[in-house]
Motif scaffolding. Structure first.
Motif, PDB file in Angstrom:
ATOM      1  N   ARG A  88      45.741  46.804  35.843  1.00  0.00           N
ATOM      2  CA  ARG A  88      45.217  47.577  36.975  1.00  0.00           C
ATOM      3  C   ARG A  88      43.695  47.441  37.069  1.00  0.00           C
ATOM      4  O   ARG A  88      43.142  47.348  38.162  1.00  0.00           O
ATOM      5  CB  ARG A  88      45.603  49.047  36.824  1.00  0.00           C
ATOM      6  N   VAL A  89      43.056  47.435  35.923  1.00  0.00           N
ATOM      7  CA  VAL A  89      41.601  47.234  35.909  1.00  0.00           C
ATOM      8  C   VAL A  89      41.272  45.861  36.484  1.00  0.00           C
ATOM      9  O   VAL A  89      40.395  45.711  37.351  1.00  0.00           O
ATOM     10  CB  VAL A  89      41.055  47.386  34.474  1.00  0.00           C
ATOM     11  N   ALA A  90      42.023  44.861  36.048  1.00  0.00           N
ATOM     12  CA  ALA A  90      41.771  43.492  36.524  1.00  0.00           C
ATOM     13  C   ALA A  90      42.022  43.394  38.028  1.00  0.00           C
ATOM     14  O   ALA A  90      41.300  42.687  38.741  1.00  0.00           O
ATOM     15  CB  ALA A  90      42.663  42.507  35.767  1.00  0.00           C
ATOM     16  N   ALA A 128      33.823  42.091  47.911  1.00  0.00           N
ATOM     17  CA  ALA A 128      33.352  43.369  48.461  1.00  0.00           C
ATOM     18  C   ALA A 128      31.859  43.320  48.752  1.00  0.00           C
ATOM     19  O   ALA A 128      31.190  42.323  48.489  1.00  0.00           O
ATOM     20  CB  ALA A 128      33.666  44.492  47.473  1.00  0.00           C
ATOM     21  N   SER A 129      31.340  44.424  49.290  1.00  0.00           N
ATOM     22  CA  SER A 129      29.927  44.462  49.677  1.00  0.00           C
ATOM     23  C   SER A 129      29.036  45.048  48.589  1.00  0.00           C
ATOM     24  O   SER A 129      27.849  45.261  48.806  1.00  0.00           O
ATOM     25  CB  SER A 129      29.765  45.267  50.965  1.00  0.00           C
ATOM     26  N   ALA A 130      29.619  45.348  47.439  1.00  0.00           N
ATOM     27  CA  ALA A 130      28.839  45.752  46.265  1.00  0.00           C
ATOM     28  C   ALA A 130      29.654  45.350  45.043  1.00  0.00           C
ATOM     29  O   ALA A 130      30.884  45.202  45.130  1.00  0.00           O
ATOM     30  CB  ALA A 130      28.585  47.262  46.261  1.00  0.00           C
ATOM     31  N   ARG A 131      28.963  45.154  43.927  1.00  0.00           N
ATOM     32  CA  ARG A 131      29.692  44.856  42.693  1.00  0.00           C
ATOM     33  C   ARG A 131      30.543  46.054  42.312  1.00  0.00           C
ATOM     34  O   ARG A 131      30.055  47.186  42.318  1.00  0.00           O
ATOM     35  CB  ARG A 131      28.714  44.592  41.547  1.00  0.00           C
ATOM     36  N   VAL A 132      31.791  45.813  41.985  1.00  0.00           N
ATOM     37  CA  VAL A 132      32.673  46.897  41.557  1.00  0.00           C
ATOM     38  C   VAL A 132      32.884  46.768  40.061  1.00  0.00           C
ATOM     39  O   VAL A 132      33.459  45.779  39.589  1.00  0.00           O
ATOM     40  CB  VAL A 132      34.031  46.842  42.297  1.00  0.00           C
ATOM     41  N   ARG A 133      32.374  47.706  39.307  1.00  0.00           N
ATOM     42  CA  ARG A 133      32.661  47.786  37.871  1.00  0.00           C
ATOM     43  C   ARG A 133      33.691  48.883  37.689  1.00  0.00           C
ATOM     44  O   ARG A 133      33.752  49.824  38.494  1.00  0.00           O
ATOM     45  CB  ARG A 133      31.389  48.114  37.081  1.00  0.00           C
ATOM     46  N   VAL A 134      34.475  48.796  36.669  1.00  0.00           N
ATOM     47  CA  VAL A 134      35.584  49.732  36.525  1.00  0.00           C
ATOM     48  C   VAL A 134      35.429  50.577  35.262  1.00  0.00           C
ATOM     49  O   VAL A 134      35.153  50.056  34.185  1.00  0.00           O
ATOM     50  CB  VAL A 134      36.936  48.993  36.501  1.00  0.00           C
ATOM     51  N   ILE A 135      35.577  51.865  35.448  1.00  0.00           N
ATOM     52  CA  ILE A 135      35.680  52.798  34.325  1.00  0.00           C
ATOM     53  C   ILE A 135      37.172  53.034  34.102  1.00  0.00           C
ATOM     54  O   ILE A 135      37.876  53.442  35.028  1.00  0.00           O
ATOM     55  CB  ILE A 135      34.955  54.116  34.656  1.00  0.00           C
ATOM     56  N   ALA A 136      37.640  52.731  32.925  1.00  0.00           N
ATOM     57  CA  ALA A 136      39.075  52.874  32.660  1.00  0.00           C
ATOM     58  C   ALA A 136      39.382  54.288  32.189  1.00  0.00           C
ATOM     59  O   ALA A 136      38.519  54.994  31.670  1.00  0.00           O
ATOM     60  CB  ALA A 136      39.506  51.871  31.591  1.00  0.00           C
ATOM     61  N   ALA A 137      40.640  54.691  32.394  1.00  0.00           N
ATOM     62  CA  ALA A 137      41.069  56.001  31.910  1.00  0.00           C
ATOM     63  C   ALA A 137      40.968  56.040  30.387  1.00  0.00           C
ATOM     64  O   ALA A 137      41.240  55.053  29.704  1.00  0.00           O
ATOM     65  CB  ALA A 137      42.494  56.287  32.357  1.00  0.00           C
ATOM     66  N   ALA A 138      40.560  57.164  29.866  1.00  0.00           N
ATOM     67  CA  ALA A 138      40.456  57.316  28.419  1.00  0.00           C
ATOM     68  C   ALA A 138      41.803  57.629  27.796  1.00  0.00           C
ATOM     69  O   ALA A 138      42.053  57.288  26.642  1.00  0.00           O
ATOM     70  CB  ALA A 138      39.445  58.418  28.076  1.00  0.00           C
ATOM     71  N   ALA A 161      39.469  43.375  29.742  1.00  0.00           N
ATOM     72  CA  ALA A 161      39.756  43.186  31.168  1.00  0.00           C
ATOM     73  C   ALA A 161      38.538  43.482  32.035  1.00  0.00           C
ATOM     74  O   ALA A 161      38.574  43.240  33.238  1.00  0.00           O
ATOM     75  CB  ALA A 161      40.925  44.077  31.584  1.00  0.00           C
ATOM     76  N   GLY A 162      37.503  44.057  31.425  1.00  0.00           N
ATOM     77  CA  GLY A 162      36.270  44.256  32.189  1.00  0.00           C
ATOM     78  C   GLY A 162      35.816  45.690  32.333  1.00  0.00           C
ATOM     79  O   GLY A 162      34.820  45.962  33.001  1.00  0.00           O
ATOM     80  N   ALA A 163      36.525  46.644  31.726  1.00  0.00           N
ATOM     81  CA  ALA A 163      36.079  48.043  31.832  1.00  0.00           C
ATOM     82  C   ALA A 163      34.683  48.193  31.242  1.00  0.00           C
ATOM     83  O   ALA A 163      34.353  47.548  30.243  1.00  0.00           O
ATOM     84  CB  ALA A 163      37.059  48.968  31.107  1.00  0.00           C
TER      85      ALA A 163
END
Lengths: 458, 315
Positions: free
Chosen positions: A114-116, A125-135, A153-155
């Motif tokens: 899901r993060v990926a 997209a029009s801005a970089r999207v970084r992902v905070i994963a659920a703890a 995966a990039g979180a």
């Protein structure tokens, strides 16, 4: 003026902005220069080839691109309120080149796939999207997620935002378990038993309105718990949307002891007091209404003033502003929380908590600068270089760096209204108000992602 | 905002959301009108007033169970010639998920001009006021306000205390924190020149010390000493069971009123209660039925106060 959006999949940009004030908190530089961008990189002024568009930058300020540590993009599951595409356009419009997507989507971002998926949607997209994963799995507060897979995966961080990790034991395990990833646990510091049933900050306004009051201890007991756990485990803790002076003091003391803790505050907790629930519409740094008269039927009990944690009292808001000014608060983060009208234009106690922030955060900050509460450099550090550093992103205007910047007109003003916002949602009590600061150009990762009348995107 | 001319007074609002919107002059004129309409009604001399609201439809939207307030409004509307429509919203369309605004817009489209709204959520009347074209009369919203109760209490107190509340001290005893009656009473009575003392278990008076012209008393004796009148509030039994107080027995032991305790107040100080009373808890049955009790007069004044408000708003 024509308003155009680009995206990160576009070709790298080349242009010159002549005679703008370049303000870079990463090295403290501040002066009138020509900004030269060639193939998406900042170049020295002398090496401009022919045919590069040259724009008049007089009166404009160039600063590193803003970075939001706390954004609800609502995709997947809440696309009626916002999508990755609409939310990143809102970001670009507000000068943000990075947004960190919170994982409380439906389904939540608690698995690597899901993060990926969110990261892949963010590529165009029009801005970089970084992902905070659920703890924790399912954000259920019972077992930790697979943090190493999620990090791979990039979180960029972990959080059960919307709630704190429910037990001290699990929070301790999380701070310990995140160690190998080097990533922080972002905590929404709120004790659920103290916050249950409350609707606004406790105090004279809540007393007058008859709304159940949220005591500051609801924040402080979790902050103190988590600080003790971070100190004991050596884990990295980030406390988001602090709303009380007491919690900020606890963070300051912990920083002095060397605890690995950072924190952020929202633009609304800095600028709007609990009196906004009673209809006040002046910012915290202005002289408040004495509230002796009748409530304003047009603004009192506006569900769009319901946020979590609730809007602070004025003293706390001003203490938080001082925390931004002196750097003890690391970042201003929007907690951009889009909701459709049927969830906010309702009885106050039924309103979904949260307001949008990506398109107004910078202007609120500039209003605080105009009021003399912050220097422009302190504001930009809190909105760009410091939050970016927390997630490992570089920011700066040095030649050779990738162009990642915002160009804005500090003297221009704009009226917040539905038609002026590109977010899918308009849930903010600022509607109808006029704010300083108009973003003219946003360049993310070398690409022009937003252009307001500069003529680079047509 | 539409200015509503009413002979010797003008209300600048088209709604009655709380008494805080009324100046002292507005307030006094409203109390005068309430007393006059009450007397005319009692003596069967309403005359022209019986046609004041002819052709006007008043919707009664009580989202919380209520008997006395609803009946009082309904009678007041009918006495003035209005058509009163009970929406019976408790347990009807609300259960089907219809929003408050949708229900109120429906009421407006059926031709009603005014809504009398009782709602469990503080602020609900403000939402309706800004989202519809209805004139909104707040009949109680959450713990926030109950303006017509404050008007009837003020009419009752003013007459019982010699025509003026200037310099008078009114004690309010009980669950002040959750009481819309207490809040509206504080607004109205302080605006009329009274001082307020509140007393009750700590969780039920928390925060009121910061309210201008309000003092929090540490115990019942301190609350009653020097009081010209005593207002007791209803204890919500389910709230008492929720753990905010040790027990009803303990509440009554510390804060319950009887004839002996009432002697701590000024001689002859009357006692009021918004009703319905829990006899034996807030006050003894004897006291409620005694000549010190103004509870019956409060109910009678309620119809007059609601007639006054309806005739001012619909003018």
């Amino acid at each position: 003026m024509s308003t155009q959006f680009g995206d990160l999949a576009d070709a790298p940009a080349s242009f010159v902005i002549a005679g703008a004030r370049m303000l870079d908190p990463s090295d403290g530089s501040d002066g009138i220069r020509d900004l030269v961008v060639l193939d998406g990189r900042i170049a020295a002024g002398s090496e401009v080839p022919n045919g590069i568009p040259r724009l008049d930058g007089r009166g404009l300020i160039v600063a590193p691109g803003l970075c939001d540590l706390h954004t609800h993009l609502r995709e997947p599951g809440g696309e009626g309120a916002e999508t990755i595409a609409s939310g990143t356009r809102a970001a670009a419009h507000g000068g943000f080149t990075t947004v960190c997507a919170m994982p409380n989507t439906d389904p939540p971002l608690d698995e690597a796939a899901r993060v990926a998926w969110v990261i892949s949607l963010g590529r165009g997209a029009s801005a970089r999207v970084r992902v905070i994963a659920a703890a924790t799995r399912g954000r259920a507060g019972e077992t930790l997620t697979e943090v190493e897979d999620l990090a791979a995966a990039g979180a960029v961080a972990f959080s059960d935002d919307g709630a704190a990790i429910p037990t001290a034991r699990l929070a301790r395990t999380a701070l310990q378990g995140l160690g190998p990833t080097g990533l922080p646990l972002i905590e929404h510091a709120e004790d659920p038993s103290l916050a249950a049933g409350t609707m606004m900050r406790a105090g004279p306004v809540a007393t007058r309105l008859g709304l159940p009051g949220w005591p500051p201890s609801a924040e402080l007991v979790i902050v103190q718990r988590d600080l003790a756990l971070a100190e004991e485990t050596g884990g990295r803790l980030h406390l988001t949307h602090l709303s009380t002076a007491a919690a900020l003091d606890a963070v300051r003391r912990a920083k002095d002891r060397g605890v690995r803790v950072t924190c952020d505050v929202t633009p609304h907790h800095l600028s709007m007091s609990d009196a906004w629930v009673a209809g006040e519409r002046r910012f915290t740094w202005d002289e408040p209404d004495d509230m002796a008269g009748a409530l304003d039927a047009e603004t009192a009990f506006d569900g769009r003033c319901r946020v979590n944690p609730p809007l602070a009292n004025r003293d706390d808001a001003l203490a938080l502003l001082r925390g931004v000014a002196d750097g003890s608060i690391d970042a201003i983060a929007t907690d951009h929380a889009p909701h459709p009208p049927e969830r906010t234009l309702v009885e106050f106690g039924e309103a979904a908590p949260g307001m949008i922030g990506l398109e107004t955060a910078f202007s609120i900050g500039l209003a605080a600068v105009d009021a003399g509460c912050l220097t422009l450099a302190a504001l930009l550090a809190a909105l760009s270089t410091r939050p970016a550093a927390l997630i490992g992103e570089e920011r700066g205007l040095r030649p050779g760096a990738e162009a990642d910047l915002v160009v804005f007109d500090p003297a221009a003003r704009w009226r917040v209204e539905r038609g002026a916002l590109v977010s899918r949602s308009a849930n903010t009590p600022l509607l109808g108000m006029t704010l300083p600061g108009v973003v003219r150009l946003t360049v993310a990762g070398g690409r022009v992602v937003f252009d307001e009348g500069m003529g680079l995107l047509v | 905002m539409t200015a509503v001319a009413t002979g010797r007074q003008t209300w600048t609002s088209r709604h009655l959301l709380d008494v805080d919107q009324l100046s002292r002059a507005d307030l006094e004129a409203t109390l005068d009108l309430a007393a006059k309409l009450r007397d005319q009604r009692t003596s069967g001399e309403l005359g022209e007033a019986r046609k004041r609201l002819t052709g006007h439809t008043v919707g009664l939207a009580f989202y919380e169970a209520s008997t006395r307030t609803r009946v009082s409004f309904e009678l007041a509307a009918r006495e003035l010639g209005a058509t009163a429509v009970d929406l019976s919203v408790v347990g009807s369309s609300v259960i089907k998920g219809e929003s408050l605004i949708d229900t109120m817009l429906t009421l407006e489209r059926t031709g009603a001009q005014t809504v009398v709204l009782r709602h469990a959520m503080a602020g609900a009347p403000y939402l309706v006021a800004r989202s519809t074209g209805l004139r909104v009369l707040n009949a109680g919203d959450g713990a926030h306000a109950h303006p017509t109760q404050a008007l009837l209490d003020a009419v009752t107190l003013r007459e019982a205390l010699g025509g003026s509340l200037d310099g008078k001290t009114i004690a309010i005893i009980g669950d002040v924190a959750h009481s819309r009656v207490a809040r509206s009473d504080i607004h109205a009575l302080t605006r009329l020149g009274a001082r307020i003392v509140v007393g009750g278990p700590p969780a039920w008076v928390a925060g009121f010390g910061a309210w201008p012209a309000v003092r929090v008393a540490p115990g019942l004796r301190e609350a009653l000493e020097g009081a010209d009148a005593v207002m007791t509030l209803r204890v919500q039994l389910e709230r008492a069971a929720g753990g905010a107080i040790g027990s009803l027995r303990e509440y009554t032991r510390s804060w319950g009123l009887d004839e002996e305790r009432l002697s701590w107040a000024k001689p002859g100080a009357p006692i009021l209660h918004p009703g319905p009373t829990n006899e034996g808890i807030e006050l003894t049955a004897e006291l409620a039925a005694s000549e010190r009790s103004l509870i019956g007069r409060q109910v009678t004044n309620g119809v007059g106060a609601r007639m006054a408000v309806l005739s001012l708003l619909a003018a």
